[in-house]
Design a protein around this motif. Structure first.
Motif, PDB file in Angstrom:
ATOM      1  N   SER A 215       0.853  -1.180   0.000  1.00  0.00           N
ATOM      2  CA  SER A 215       0.000   0.000   0.000  1.00  0.00           C
ATOM      3  C   SER A 215       0.896   1.240   0.000  1.00  0.00           C
ATOM      4  CB  SER A 215      -0.839  -0.039   1.266  1.00  0.00           C
ATOM      5  OG  SER A 215      -2.139   0.287   0.985  1.00  0.00           O
ATOM      6  N   GLY A 216       1.352   1.614  -1.163  1.00  0.00           N
ATOM      7  CA  GLY A 216       2.276   2.744  -1.271  1.00  0.00           C
ATOM      8  C   GLY A 216       3.695   2.346  -0.896  1.00  0.00           C
ATOM      9  N   GLY A 217       4.646   3.202  -1.281  1.00  0.00           N
ATOM     10  CA  GLY A 217       6.026   3.006  -0.855  1.00  0.00           C
ATOM     11  C   GLY A 217       6.091   3.056   0.671  1.00  0.00           C
ATOM     12  N   SER A 218       5.179   3.780   1.282  1.00  0.00           N
ATOM     13  CA  SER A 218       5.167   3.909   2.751  1.00  0.00           C
ATOM     14  C   SER A 218       5.072   2.544   3.424  1.00  0.00           C
ATOM     15  CB  SER A 218       3.977   4.764   3.207  1.00  0.00           C
ATOM     16  OG  SER A 218       4.037   6.037   2.621  1.00  0.00           O
ATOM     17  N   GLU A 219       4.157   1.692   2.916  1.00  0.00           N
ATOM     18  CA  GLU A 219       4.051   0.371   3.543  1.00  0.00           C
ATOM     19  C   GLU A 219       5.287  -0.474   3.241  1.00  0.00           C
ATOM     20  OE1 GLU A 219       1.835  -3.844   3.964  1.00  0.00           O
ATOM     21  OE2 GLU A 219       1.451  -2.712   2.149  1.00  0.00           O
ATOM     22  N   ALA A 220       5.826  -0.329   2.042  1.00  0.00           N
ATOM     23  CA  ALA A 220       7.034  -1.093   1.698  1.00  0.00           C
ATOM     24  C   ALA A 220       8.182  -0.721   2.651  1.00  0.00           C
ATOM     25  CB  ALA A 220       7.423  -0.832   0.246  1.00  0.00           C
ATOM     26  N   LEU A 221       8.298   0.579   2.960  1.00  0.00           N
ATOM     27  CA  LEU A 221       9.324   1.013   3.917  1.00  0.00           C
ATOM     28  C   LEU A 221       9.067   0.359   5.280  1.00  0.00           C
ATOM     29  CD1 LEU A 221       9.591   4.876   3.232  1.00  0.00           C
ATOM     30  CD2 LEU A 221      11.457   3.216   3.007  1.00  0.00           C
ATOM     31  N   HIS A 222       7.824   0.427   5.722  1.00  0.00           N
ATOM     32  CA  HIS A 222       7.463  -0.145   7.027  1.00  0.00           C
ATOM     33  C   HIS A 222       7.828  -1.623   7.086  1.00  0.00           C
ATOM     34  CE1 HIS A 222       5.385  -0.989  10.665  1.00  0.00           C
ATOM     35  NE2 HIS A 222       4.292  -1.478  10.122  1.00  0.00           N
ATOM     36  N   LEU A 223       7.473  -2.365   6.031  1.00  0.00           N
ATOM     37  CA  LEU A 223       7.763  -3.804   6.003  1.00  0.00           C
ATOM     38  C   LEU A 223       9.266  -4.056   6.036  1.00  0.00           C
ATOM     39  CD1 LEU A 223       5.269  -5.152   3.283  1.00  0.00           C
ATOM     40  CD2 LEU A 223       4.935  -5.018   5.761  1.00  0.00           C
ATOM     41  N   ALA A 224      10.017  -3.210   5.331  1.00  0.00           N
ATOM     42  CA  ALA A 224      11.474  -3.393   5.300  1.00  0.00           C
ATOM     43  C   ALA A 224      12.047  -3.258   6.714  1.00  0.00           C
ATOM     44  CB  ALA A 224      12.109  -2.362   4.360  1.00  0.00           C
ATOM     45  N   PHE A 225      11.608  -2.229   7.439  1.00  0.00           N
ATOM     46  CA  PHE A 225      12.094  -2.044   8.807  1.00  0.00           C
ATOM     47  C   PHE A 225      11.659  -3.210   9.698  1.00  0.00           C
ATOM     48  CE2 PHE A 225      14.084   2.119   9.113  1.00  0.00           C
ATOM     49  CZ  PHE A 225      13.667   2.745   7.952  1.00  0.00           C
TER      50      PHE A 225
ATOM     51  N   VAL B  81      20.340  -5.318  -0.804  1.00  0.00           N
ATOM     52  CA  VAL B  81      19.504  -4.119  -0.977  1.00  0.00           C
ATOM     53  C   VAL B  81      18.011  -4.459  -0.987  1.00  0.00           C
ATOM     54  CG1 VAL B  81      19.006  -2.161  -2.517  1.00  0.00           C
ATOM     55  CG2 VAL B  81      21.360  -3.021  -2.308  1.00  0.00           C
ATOM     56  N   ILE B  82      17.249  -3.646  -0.272  1.00  0.00           N
ATOM     57  CA  ILE B  82      15.786  -3.678  -0.399  1.00  0.00           C
ATOM     58  C   ILE B  82      15.403  -2.397  -1.133  1.00  0.00           C
ATOM     59  CG2 ILE B  82      13.571  -3.644   0.813  1.00  0.00           C
ATOM     60  CD1 ILE B  82      14.880  -5.037   3.141  1.00  0.00           C
ATOM     61  N   VAL B  83      14.889  -2.547  -2.341  1.00  0.00           N
ATOM     62  CA  VAL B  83      14.433  -1.382  -3.112  1.00  0.00           C
ATOM     63  C   VAL B  83      12.995  -1.088  -2.716  1.00  0.00           C
ATOM     64  CG1 VAL B  83      13.810  -0.552  -5.418  1.00  0.00           C
ATOM     65  CG2 VAL B  83      15.906  -1.883  -5.103  1.00  0.00           C
ATOM     66  N   VAL B  84      12.717   0.194  -2.477  1.00  0.00           N
ATOM     67  CA  VAL B  84      11.337   0.627  -2.216  1.00  0.00           C
ATOM     68  C   VAL B  84      10.954   1.609  -3.318  1.00  0.00           C
ATOM     69  CG1 VAL B  84       9.900   2.027  -0.670  1.00  0.00           C
ATOM     70  CG2 VAL B  84      11.450   0.291   0.279  1.00  0.00           C
ATOM     71  N   ASN B  85       9.792   1.384  -3.921  1.00  0.00           N
ATOM     72  CA  ASN B  85       9.335   2.327  -4.945  1.00  0.00           C
ATOM     73  C   ASN B  85       7.815   2.299  -4.980  1.00  0.00           C
ATOM     74  OD1 ASN B  85       9.249   4.158  -7.081  1.00  0.00           O
ATOM     75  ND2 ASN B  85      10.925   3.174  -8.189  1.00  0.00           N
TER      76      ASN B  85
ATOM     77  N   VAL C 107      11.829 -10.920   1.363  1.00  0.00           N
ATOM     78  CA  VAL C 107      10.447 -10.729   0.890  1.00  0.00           C
ATOM     79  C   VAL C 107       9.508 -11.665   1.659  1.00  0.00           C
ATOM     80  CG1 VAL C 107       8.891 -11.054  -1.089  1.00  0.00           C
ATOM     81  CG2 VAL C 107      11.054  -9.832  -1.384  1.00  0.00           C
ATOM     82  N   GLU C 108       9.979 -12.861   1.919  1.00  0.00           N
ATOM     83  CA  GLU C 108       9.188 -13.847   2.684  1.00  0.00           C
ATOM     84  C   GLU C 108       8.821 -13.291   4.067  1.00  0.00           C
ATOM     85  OE1 GLU C 108       8.483 -16.501   0.930  1.00  0.00           O
ATOM     86  OE2 GLU C 108       7.418 -17.584   2.507  1.00  0.00           O
ATOM     87  N   GLU C 109       9.785 -12.647   4.715  1.00  0.00           N
ATOM     88  CA  GLU C 109       9.521 -12.066   6.050  1.00  0.00           C
ATOM     89  C   GLU C 109       8.601 -10.855   5.934  1.00  0.00           C
ATOM     90  OE1 GLU C 109      10.686 -13.760   8.864  1.00  0.00           O
ATOM     91  OE2 GLU C 109      11.099 -15.086   7.162  1.00  0.00           O
ATOM     92  N   MET C 110       8.835 -10.041   4.918  1.00  0.00           N
ATOM     93  CA  MET C 110       7.981  -8.863   4.709  1.00  0.00           C
ATOM     94  C   MET C 110       6.543  -9.307   4.451  1.00  0.00           C
ATOM     95  SD  MET C 110      10.570  -6.643   2.272  1.00  0.00           S
ATOM     96  CE  MET C 110       9.712  -5.092   2.184  1.00  0.00           C
ATOM     97  N   LEU C 111       6.411 -10.405   3.693  1.00  0.00           N
ATOM     98  CA  LEU C 111       5.083 -10.913   3.337  1.00  0.00           C
ATOM     99  C   LEU C 111       4.292 -11.315   4.584  1.00  0.00           C
ATOM    100  CD1 LEU C 111       3.008 -11.864   1.236  1.00  0.00           C
ATOM    101  CD2 LEU C 111       4.283 -14.004   1.050  1.00  0.00           C
ATOM    102  N   LYS C 112       5.015 -11.883   5.583  1.00  0.00           N
ATOM    103  CA  LYS C 112       4.324 -12.289   6.816  1.00  0.00           C
ATOM    104  C   LYS C 112       3.655 -11.087   7.463  1.00  0.00           C
ATOM    105  CE  LYS C 112       7.658 -15.712   8.349  1.00  0.00           C
ATOM    106  NZ  LYS C 112       8.654 -15.874   9.416  1.00  0.00           N
ATOM    107  N   VAL C 113       4.398  -9.972   7.551  1.00  0.00           N
ATOM    108  CA  VAL C 113       3.833  -8.775   8.194  1.00  0.00           C
ATOM    109  C   VAL C 113       2.709  -8.215   7.317  1.00  0.00           C
ATOM    110  CG1 VAL C 113       4.362  -6.491   9.148  1.00  0.00           C
ATOM    111  CG2 VAL C 113       6.098  -8.295   9.222  1.00  0.00           C
ATOM    112  N   HIS C 114       2.991  -8.119   6.023  1.00  0.00           N
ATOM    113  CA  HIS C 114       2.012  -7.574   5.067  1.00  0.00           C
ATOM    114  C   HIS C 114       0.690  -8.357   5.123  1.00  0.00           C
ATOM    115  CE1 HIS C 114       0.566  -5.984   1.208  1.00  0.00           C
ATOM    116  NE2 HIS C 114       0.461  -7.213   0.749  1.00  0.00           N
ATOM    117  N   GLN C 115       0.812  -9.687   5.203  1.00  0.00           N
ATOM    118  CA  GLN C 115      -0.365 -10.542   5.207  1.00  0.00           C
ATOM    119  C   GLN C 115      -1.289 -10.231   6.386  1.00  0.00           C
ATOM    120  OE1 GLN C 115       0.274 -14.883   5.809  1.00  0.00           O
ATOM    121  NE2 GLN C 115      -0.288 -14.985   3.656  1.00  0.00           N
TER     122      GLN C 115
END
Ligand SMILES: Cc1ncc(COP(=O)(O)O)c(C=O)c1O
Length: 373
Positions: free
Chosen positions: A89-99, A217-221, A244-252
């Motif tokens: 949901s936006g680059g904002s969520e991608a940043l959040h998931l990365a952290f 690197v984790i690219v956020v765009n 990405v697997e770990e990010m997906l857990k949070v995103h899910q």
């Protein structure tokens, strides 16, 4: 009573300023293009609605959108498979998931200062410790590898790079990116590379550090800035499959999936005609020249090489917040440099995502206000 982690940051003081703003003030505080989403993208969204794409999508996003993102990044020399991409949901969520995926309590995250307002709060939300790395007008606001090297400790877990940058418009060079990647390899940390302004570039070609070492690197765009789609909330991350697997857990669990209609629209954006992007960037380029001309003689200002902001320092003894308040009362909204970190003090961020006429009028007021001191 509340969770400790949210006590480390507050809502931005910019809201306070808006409350004191003169009605009809010219807004040069915006962080979004003043253009409408191109018609063919809106049409794709309408078609998606008509075809009934109104339910959940696969958690990571529609496979064809993921393929389109992979193809888009090939232009930057980044090769990514389906398992390395997640739509958000936006680059904002991608940043959040990365952290969330990277940071353990007490881990340090090196952040450009001044830098985008979300990085330090997101570090705190993940339990990390923000470490500021100064970017200086003397280096045209480009983050310097030496500055980063000085801030590395055995707790460093990540470095955030943002090129082109908000709020300064700075664009990192290829050799600097290579040095950041080497530091990450040598000291075993990750780079979160925020590339939401990749197309808003007035010199050279965009460099993604993922083209140098995709494993670090984790690219956020997102499609927000490039296609004037900030409200559609569609972003993505490209990272090693295990991350990405770990990010997906949070995103899910926090999001389930990015909005279905926006995914269809983003697919049309990434795979359709790109003229609208070129004409928007040409317009920003022309406005940048106008803004630099207006600033001559009233401020020190590095000529930005990307994004749609300038970050001048006016010759005044006011703090950047006081100057911003004064300008707001006189009818022009800009953002105090201090909102972007302590090294932003003394500067203001002026967005030129506004019509040339508004910019010209705003600078008449700015000129009067800064010459009055
Ligand atoms: C540097 C930077 N990164 C990320 C974002 C988030 O954008 P979005 O969530 O709309 O993709 C912004 C928005 O202003 C930004 O300036």
């Amino acid at each position: 009573m509340w969770a400790e982690r949210t006590s480390h940051f507050s809502l931005s003081g910019i809201r306070e300023m808006f409350a004191l703003t003169k009605p009809g003030a010219i807004n040069l505080g915006l962080g979004q293009p003043d253009f409408d989403t191109p018609t063919h993208i809106k049409e794709a969204a309408k078609e998606a609605l008509d075809k009934g794409y109104t339910g959940y999508t696969p958690n990571k996003g529609f496979p064809e959108l993921i393929d389109a993102i992979a193809s888009y990044y090939e232009q930057y020399g980044v090769q990514a498979g389906q398992e390395q991409i997640i739509c958000t949901s936006g680059g904002s969520e991608a940043l959040h998931l990365a952290f969330e995926a990277l940071i353990n309590p007490g881990d340090e995250v090196i952040l450009p200062d001044p830098g985008f307002v979300a990085y330090a709060p997101l570090t705190h939300v993940a339990g990390g410790v923000p470490v500021s790395a100064r970017v200086s007008a003397d280096d045209d606001f480009r983050l310097q590898p030496d500055t980063v090297a000085d801030r590395i400790t055995d707790k460093t877990k990540a470095l955030v790079i943002n090129s082109p940058a908000n709020p300064t418009g700075a664009v990192q060079r290829h050799n600097e990116m290579r040095e950041f990647v080497e530091l990450a390899d040598d000291h075993d940390f990750y780079i979160i590379s925020d590339e939401v302004y990749d197309k808003m570039l007035y010199r050279g070609k965009h460099v993604s550090p993922a083209s140098i070492d995709p494993d670090r690197v984790i690219v956020v765009n997102s499609v927000s800035k490039t296609y004037a789609m900030t409200g559609w909330r569609l972003g993505y991350a490209i990272a090693p499959a295990a991350i990405v697997e770990e990010m997906l857990k949070v995103h899910q669990y926090i999001q389930a999936c990015a909005p279905s209609i926006s995914q269809k629209a983003a697919y049309a954006a990434l795979t359709g005609p790109q003229e609208s992007v070129r004409s928007m960037v040409d317009e920003f380029f022309a406005r940048r020249s106008g803004v630099m001309h207006h600033l001559k003689g009233i401020a020190d200002c590095v000529t930005p090489e990307g994004a749609f902001y300038v970050f001048p320092r006016f010759a005044t003894s006011d703090t950047s917040f006081d100057l911003t308040m004064r300008l707001a009362q006189a009818g022009v909204i800009v953002v105090p440099g201090s909102a972007f970190g302590r090294f932003g003090e003394g500067h203001v961020r002026i967005s030129y995502a506004a019509s040339q006429q508004s910019i010209d009028l705003a600078f008449q007021i700015i000129r009067e206000q800064v010459s009055a001191r």
